[in-house]
Every structure is written in C-alpha cells, then in structure tokens.
Write an enzyme that holds these catalytic residues in place. Sequence first.
Site, PDB file in Angstrom:
ATOM      1  N   PHE A 171       0.842  -1.187   0.000  1.00  0.00           N
ATOM      2  CA  PHE A 171       0.000   0.000   0.000  1.00  0.00           C
ATOM      3  C   PHE A 171       0.885   1.248   0.000  1.00  0.00           C
ATOM      4  O   PHE A 171       2.030   1.201   0.420  1.00  0.00           O
ATOM      5  CB  PHE A 171      -0.908  -0.031   1.236  1.00  0.00           C
ATOM      6  CG  PHE A 171      -1.856   1.119   1.287  1.00  0.00           C
ATOM      7  CD1 PHE A 171      -2.844   1.266   0.324  1.00  0.00           C
ATOM      8  CD2 PHE A 171      -1.766   2.074   2.285  1.00  0.00           C
ATOM      9  CE1 PHE A 171      -3.711   2.348   0.361  1.00  0.00           C
ATOM     10  CE2 PHE A 171      -2.642   3.152   2.331  1.00  0.00           C
ATOM     11  CZ  PHE A 171      -3.608   3.290   1.372  1.00  0.00           C
ATOM     12  N   ASP A 172       0.340   2.385  -0.477  1.00  0.00           N
ATOM     13  CA  ASP A 172       1.209   3.563  -0.672  1.00  0.00           C
ATOM     14  C   ASP A 172       1.871   4.077   0.598  1.00  0.00           C
ATOM     15  O   ASP A 172       3.045   4.441   0.576  1.00  0.00           O
ATOM     16  CB  ASP A 172       0.479   4.689  -1.433  1.00  0.00           C
ATOM     17  CG  ASP A 172      -0.784   5.175  -0.759  1.00  0.00           C
ATOM     18  OD1 ASP A 172      -1.262   4.486   0.151  1.00  0.00           O
ATOM     19  OD2 ASP A 172      -1.292   6.237  -1.127  1.00  0.00           O
ATOM     20  N   ASP A 208      -0.444  -6.487   6.853  1.00  0.00           N
ATOM     21  CA  ASP A 208      -1.054  -5.162   6.763  1.00  0.00           C
ATOM     22  C   ASP A 208      -2.549  -5.442   6.650  1.00  0.00           C
ATOM     23  O   ASP A 208      -3.026  -5.897   5.614  1.00  0.00           O
ATOM     24  CB  ASP A 208      -0.490  -4.438   5.528  1.00  0.00           C
ATOM     25  CG  ASP A 208      -1.042  -3.036   5.385  1.00  0.00           C
ATOM     26  OD1 ASP A 208      -1.876  -2.626   6.201  1.00  0.00           O
ATOM     27  OD2 ASP A 208      -0.633  -2.339   4.434  1.00  0.00           O
TER      28      ASP A 208
HETATM   29  C1  LIG Z   1      -5.484   2.595   4.771  1.00  0.00           C
HETATM   30  C2  LIG Z   1      -4.396   1.655   4.709  1.00  0.00           C
HETATM   31  C3  LIG Z   1      -3.177   1.905   5.366  1.00  0.00           C
HETATM   32  C4  LIG Z   1      -2.887   3.195   6.098  1.00  0.00           C
HETATM   33  O1  LIG Z   1      -3.787   3.441   7.104  1.00  0.00           O
HETATM   34  P1  LIG Z   1      -4.260   4.913   7.519  1.00  0.00           P
HETATM   35  O2  LIG Z   1      -5.223   4.651   8.621  1.00  0.00           O
HETATM   36  O3  LIG Z   1      -4.880   5.565   6.328  1.00  0.00           O
HETATM   37  O4  LIG Z   1      -3.061   5.650   7.994  1.00  0.00           O
HETATM   38  C5  LIG Z   1      -2.200   0.926   5.282  1.00  0.00           C
HETATM   39  N1  LIG Z   1      -2.386  -0.199   4.585  1.00  0.00           N
HETATM   40  C6  LIG Z   1      -3.540  -0.459   3.931  1.00  0.00           C
HETATM   41  C7  LIG Z   1      -3.707  -1.735   3.182  1.00  0.00           C
HETATM   42  C8  LIG Z   1      -4.576   0.453   3.973  1.00  0.00           C
HETATM   43  O5  LIG Z   1      -5.701   0.190   3.295  1.00  0.00           O
END
Ligand SMILES: *Cc1c(COP(=O)(O)O)cnc(C)c1O
Length: 457
Positions: free
Chosen positions: A124-125, A214
């Site tokens: 993820f970014d 994640d």
């Molecule tokens: C949203 C998300 C994040 C980051 O989380 P935030 O609450 O936006 O900081 C990390 N990994 C994945 C897969 C996400 O969907």
Amino acid sequence: MDLPFAESYKIKMVEPIRKSSREERETWIKNATYNLFKLRSDQVFIDLLTDSGTGAMSDRQWSEMMLGDESYAGASSYFKMKDAIQSVLGFDYFLPTHQGRAAENVLFSVLIKEGDIIPGNSHFDTTKGHIEYRKAIAADCTIDEAFDTTLSHPFKGNVDAVKLENILKSKGDKIPFIIVTITCNSSGGQPVSIENLKMVRRLADKYGKMVVFDSARFAENAYFIKLREKGYQDKTIREIVLEMFACADAMTMSAKKDAIVNMGGFIAMRSKELHAKASVYNIMFEGYITYGGMSGRDMNALAQGLFEGTEFDYLETRIKQVEYLGKRLMDFGIPVQQPIGGHAVFVDAKRFLPHLPKEEFQAQTLAVELYLEAGVRGVEIGALLADRDPVTRENRYPALELMRLAIPRRVYTNNHMDVVAVALKNIYDRRDSIRKGLKIVDEAPIMRHFTVSLDLA
Ligand SMILES: *Cc1c(COP(=O)(O)O)cnc(C)c1O
C-alpha cells in the site's frame, strides 16, 4: 419466489448531501487544480474517494463512545481494546496508534534499516512510503494474474511463491520481514487465500523471517475465503480470521477500514520483546502505550467495531453493495478489475481511455470527468500514486491505471450506486471525445498524489 437480498441494518440517523450544477463543478475542480483531494466535501454529491474512516458507526459503537475512559494511563478502554484484539485476532500484545500509517511508522522504526528489502504483495502507498523513507526497498511479489484486469482469479492478492523464494534466497540477509496486505488494496481490494498465507509462513520459517500482515481489510479477506476457498464454507468469519492471523508474527491495522471507526489503528504482535521495543517509538511518536494517539472513547468504539466488522451478515451486506455497483458497470460494458474487490470497484482507465497517452494520467483524467459528470468523487490509483523512482526520479508507470470507487461502510444506498453507474456510462458513451488528459504543474517529493497540482495537458 425467493425473497430478495436486503441490508442487515436499518437507518437511525441521516446526513444531508447536495447536488450541484456542472458549471459549479467546472469552477470548483479548476480551483482544486484538478486534484480531487483538494475539493471541499460540500462540493461533492457522492463521495467514493475512500472507504477509510468514512463508515457509519452503529448505535452500539456510539453507546461505547459514552463509556470511554479518558485516563492517561491504564484506561479501561485500553483493556477493552486489548480483549477485543485477543479474542478476534488472537494476538496477546498490542499498541494503539492514531491510524494505520502511524502503526507502520512505529513498527518499521524497530524493524527496518537502510538498504533492507521488504517483499510483499503490492505494498500500500503509505507502507511503501514508510519503507522508502527509510531508504529500504519494497519488492513486489504479487502473482502475475493480478495485473490482468480481464482475468478472473479468486485470490488476486496472492503472493507468488517463486518470486518470494527467489528474493529470500538471493537477498535473504537484507530481508527483516515479509509483509502481506489482506485484502490487497493496491491490486484492487483482492483477497489472499489461506493456502497462500500458509505458503508465506512456510517460506518465512524456512528462511527465518518474520511475517507481518497489513490488515486494514482482514474481515473482507475472511469473507472471500469463506465464499471462495475450498473447505471454508462452513467456518465462521471469526474462525477464518483466527486461522489467517495464525500465519503472522505481527500486524499493522488501519481501524478506519474493517473496524468501522472514523479514526484509529494499532500494531499487534506475539512477541513481548517486540512489544517492548515498539513501545519506545510509540511513546515518542504516538502517545503513552495505553492510548497511543487515541481517545478512550475511540478505543471503545474500535473494540466494538472489531466484533461488528467480523459478523457475516454485515460483511455480506457490504460486499454485495460493492458487487452491485461492479455488476452495473459490467452490464454497461465498462472495463473493471475482475473479480470485483471487497471495498471498491476499480475501473480500468487504460482500457476506458486507450487513446490517451499514459503521460497524461488516464485514471486521473477519468476521475475528473466523473466528478464533472455527476459530482461523484473517486480516486486515481495509477501513475500519480506510483510516484517517482526514489533513485532515478523518473515517473513510475504501474502495470495498472485504475480509477477506484471506494464504497464507505453502511453509508450509501444502491440508488447512489445507480447514479454512479449511469454517470460512468454517459462518459463511456462519449469517451472518444475526451482528447486531452492532464499534466503535473507542481508536486511533493513523496506521496505526491495528495497535494499535486495539475492542469489540462
Ligand atoms: C489505509 C491503509 C493503510 C494506512 O492506514 P491509515 O489509517 O490511512 O493511515 C495501510 N495499509 C492499507 C492496506 C490500507 O488500506
């Protein structure tokens, strides 16, 4: 006759939204430098920018808010969250953080050093941002099938065993852990199978590595396993969730997704030692270890959300709505990522606007068109998001140029989905008349998509 499907909840509170005219939207998007993040929310009719933190909490979650314990240390809300994490996810240790990227920041501060390589499935970014910020490399080991939007594969989030083992074999000394994103956001909200998670665990054990999940959409991942993976039909979502997490040593969580809260996150782990190491950074970046950037009331709502988010009826309602939008688009012949993911429909902008060059940001161009057409806000998951190569500073053009329509949890009805579908159909019918894309005027050095300024190419 079979009874039709209906939502597993009824509505107790509403929030007005407003339609605008095309003239108004033309002015607004120009002033926002063609970046949908820079619009005011009241300039948007149906907001599908993200499903993150935009869900509707239940009456039970709001009740929990009233019971929040705002003590600085040792609040009962901390223990409520600890109990929920233990029983739903199976981890003994955890640290609250204010959201998912904060969890990444804290955990990666312990685990990643310069020159490291972190293999995973389409990171993820923010995850990639936190890896590259530490001068480490995110190595994508997703299966090739994920990058062909026409191919229907039940688990497009899967890690490729050969790619993973190759990198473990050749660069093992630089790899501190493997990260698996469930569901895989960047490849289209696509799930990872239990079989694949077990494969990752076996390879990690063989090479002595940690596995981190994640986990933002872990419950949606479990729903797909129940529906699609052999042998899981009769298991409950909670049983599947525990079996998934049994393959991980630690997890980061953006609770703004599957825990259905507006803000919050956490890190959970099995190791007491890792918890102790991460606590130092948690105190420095987030807050004391029993609140970590969250209010007591928010920890309470999160704990309740973990239980609600792993109920089959809730997940079925949610994922069926996403599927409904996807099916309507497919009926219009609009190219979308298949199968439809858990939290969003991804429109394939390369196939929607094949006559535009990739240098003119096809997916962003399509997102701007959709906003102009109906006040619907989607988001680009393409070259803008992919950023520049940290070394060469050249634009990176990912295999997929997608416009994501993320559906907030328990927020919109299928009438809203119909508006989105017809708006896209209208654009699809006149797609050949879209002759110009967009160009970058100004951008930040990292995670540029949030703030980038664009103009007509
Ligand atoms: C949203 C998300 C994040 C980051 O989380 P935030 O609450 O936006 O900081 C990390 N990994 C994945 C897969 C996400 O969907």
